[in-house]
Design a protein around this motif. Structure first.
Motif, PDB file in Angstrom:
ATOM      1  N   GLU A 189       0.836  -1.201   0.000  1.00  0.00           N
ATOM      2  CA  GLU A 189       0.000   0.000   0.000  1.00  0.00           C
ATOM      3  C   GLU A 189       0.876   1.258   0.000  1.00  0.00           C
ATOM      4  O   GLU A 189       1.712   1.427   0.889  1.00  0.00           O
ATOM      5  CB  GLU A 189      -0.880   0.024   1.248  1.00  0.00           C
ATOM      6  N   ALA A 190       0.646   2.140  -0.958  1.00  0.00           N
ATOM      7  CA  ALA A 190       1.393   3.402  -0.993  1.00  0.00           C
ATOM      8  C   ALA A 190       1.168   4.200   0.291  1.00  0.00           C
ATOM      9  O   ALA A 190       2.106   4.801   0.830  1.00  0.00           O
ATOM     10  CB  ALA A 190       0.988   4.226  -2.211  1.00  0.00           C
ATOM     11  N   ALA A 191      -0.040   4.177   0.810  1.00  0.00           N
ATOM     12  CA  ALA A 191      -0.374   4.981   1.991  1.00  0.00           C
ATOM     13  C   ALA A 191       0.327   4.511   3.256  1.00  0.00           C
ATOM     14  O   ALA A 191       0.363   5.239   4.245  1.00  0.00           O
ATOM     15  CB  ALA A 191      -1.889   4.978   2.209  1.00  0.00           C
ATOM     16  N   ASP A 192       0.888   3.303   3.225  1.00  0.00           N
ATOM     17  CA  ASP A 192       1.603   2.781   4.392  1.00  0.00           C
ATOM     18  C   ASP A 192       3.106   2.651   4.125  1.00  0.00           C
ATOM     19  O   ASP A 192       3.848   2.179   4.965  1.00  0.00           O
ATOM     20  CB  ASP A 192       1.031   1.412   4.798  1.00  0.00           C
ATOM     21  N   SER A 193       3.558   3.059   2.946  1.00  0.00           N
ATOM     22  CA  SER A 193       4.945   2.827   2.537  1.00  0.00           C
ATOM     23  C   SER A 193       5.869   3.993   2.857  1.00  0.00           C
ATOM     24  O   SER A 193       5.462   5.157   2.848  1.00  0.00           O
ATOM     25  CB  SER A 193       5.021   2.562   1.028  1.00  0.00           C
TER      26      SER A 193
ATOM     27  N   LEU B 273       3.261  10.263  -5.250  1.00  0.00           N
ATOM     28  CA  LEU B 273       2.249   9.542  -4.476  1.00  0.00           C
ATOM     29  C   LEU B 273       2.255   9.922  -2.990  1.00  0.00           C
ATOM     30  O   LEU B 273       1.535   9.310  -2.203  1.00  0.00           O
ATOM     31  CB  LEU B 273       2.471   8.038  -4.608  1.00  0.00           C
TER      32      LEU B 273
ATOM     33  N   VAL C 152       4.598   9.368  -0.847  1.00  0.00           N
ATOM     34  CA  VAL C 152       5.287   8.343  -0.056  1.00  0.00           C
ATOM     35  C   VAL C 152       6.576   8.979   0.457  1.00  0.00           C
ATOM     36  O   VAL C 152       7.409   9.424  -0.339  1.00  0.00           O
ATOM     37  CB  VAL C 152       5.609   7.088  -0.905  1.00  0.00           C
TER      38      VAL C 152
ATOM     39  N   ARG D  75       4.739   5.358   8.889  1.00  0.00           N
ATOM     40  CA  ARG D  75       4.522   4.280   7.921  1.00  0.00           C
ATOM     41  C   ARG D  75       5.099   2.985   8.477  1.00  0.00           C
ATOM     42  O   ARG D  75       6.103   2.991   9.180  1.00  0.00           O
ATOM     43  CB  ARG D  75       5.182   4.611   6.576  1.00  0.00           C
TER      44      ARG D  75
ATOM     45  N   TRP E 207       1.549   0.267  -5.971  1.00  0.00           N
ATOM     46  CA  TRP E 207       1.332   1.595  -5.405  1.00  0.00           C
ATOM     47  C   TRP E 207       0.185   2.333  -6.098  1.00  0.00           C
ATOM     48  O   TRP E 207      -0.627   2.964  -5.445  1.00  0.00           O
ATOM     49  CB  TRP E 207       2.604   2.421  -5.483  1.00  0.00           C
TER      50      TRP E 207
ATOM     51  N   ARG F 292      -5.588   5.693 -12.140  1.00  0.00           N
ATOM     52  CA  ARG F 292      -4.457   6.341 -11.451  1.00  0.00           C
ATOM     53  C   ARG F 292      -3.178   6.194 -12.269  1.00  0.00           C
ATOM     54  O   ARG F 292      -2.348   7.095 -12.305  1.00  0.00           O
ATOM     55  CB  ARG F 292      -4.282   5.738 -10.064  1.00  0.00           C
TER      56      ARG F 292
END
Length: 195
Positions: free
Chosen positions: A9-13, A50, A52, A104, A170, A176
């Motif tokens: 997941e990009a949001a957790d990376s 993104l 990140v 993250r 991602w 996207r």
């Protein structure tokens, strides 16, 4: 489901770019050095697009020099490279604090050398409870060190992926992906097929 079986997941990376310095790059075959720099640079740009966070380290800067210029040039405004005086980055408090401060929990590793600093950083991050991903085509070591490092990490539970695979995990969907190529202004490194 095993943790390593989940999509990234990009949001957790958090992207970690480890020790991509000229004095290490010259130890590699020229095509390997060029590939690592190009893939790391591209992933840094994708990560910025993104949102990140990226953390850059350079080993013993006073002796080995800073991160190679092509990567320093694309570091986010206000970011800095950490002067790493250990092989595994979790052994240095300021770097570990910078990683933790992102909030993250998925650490995505790139850089040099696969069987030393990347592997030791990966194992240390696993011990700290992070999900760890290594981007195989954005890492390198001289001779067989790359393959040995990837095996060591995979056997310990690190997810091994490619720049292409990471990108598609991602961005996750077609719209996207189209948005990225229409609006980011970021090209694709030579030899990396994204289609």
């Amino acid at each position: 489901m095993r943790e390593t079986a989940k999509l990234i997941e990009a949001a957790d990376s958090l992207l970690l770019v480890i020790d991509v310095q000229d004095k290490f790059l010259v130890r590699l075959a020229q095509e390997d050095a060029q590939r690592v720099v190009e893939r790391c640079r591209w992933l840094m740009q994708v990560a910025a697009w993104l949102a990140v966070p990226t953390c850059v380290t350079a080993e013993e800067i006073a002796v080995m020099g800073p991160t190679t210029g092509a990567l320093r040039d694309c570091m986010a405004t206000g970011s800095s490279e950490h002067d790493k005086m250990v092989f595994g980055l979790t052994g240095q408090a300021d770097i570990l604090e910078a990683v933790a401060a992102t909030g993250r929990r998925t650490a995505v590793l790139t850089g040099l050398e696969t069987d030393v600093c990347v592997a030791q950083s990966a194992l240390g991050l696993l011990e700290q409870g992070y999900r760890v991903v290594v981007v195989a085509d954005a890492c390198a070591s001289p001779q067989e060190g790359h393959d040995y490092g990837l095996l060591r990490m995979r056997d310990a539970g690190v997810t091994v992926t490619s720049s292409k695979g990471l990108f598609f995990e991602w961005v996750r969907d077609v719209e996207r992906c189209h948005d990225f190529f229409r609006n980011s202004g970021i090209g694709v490194p030579e030899g990396l097929y994204i289609g």
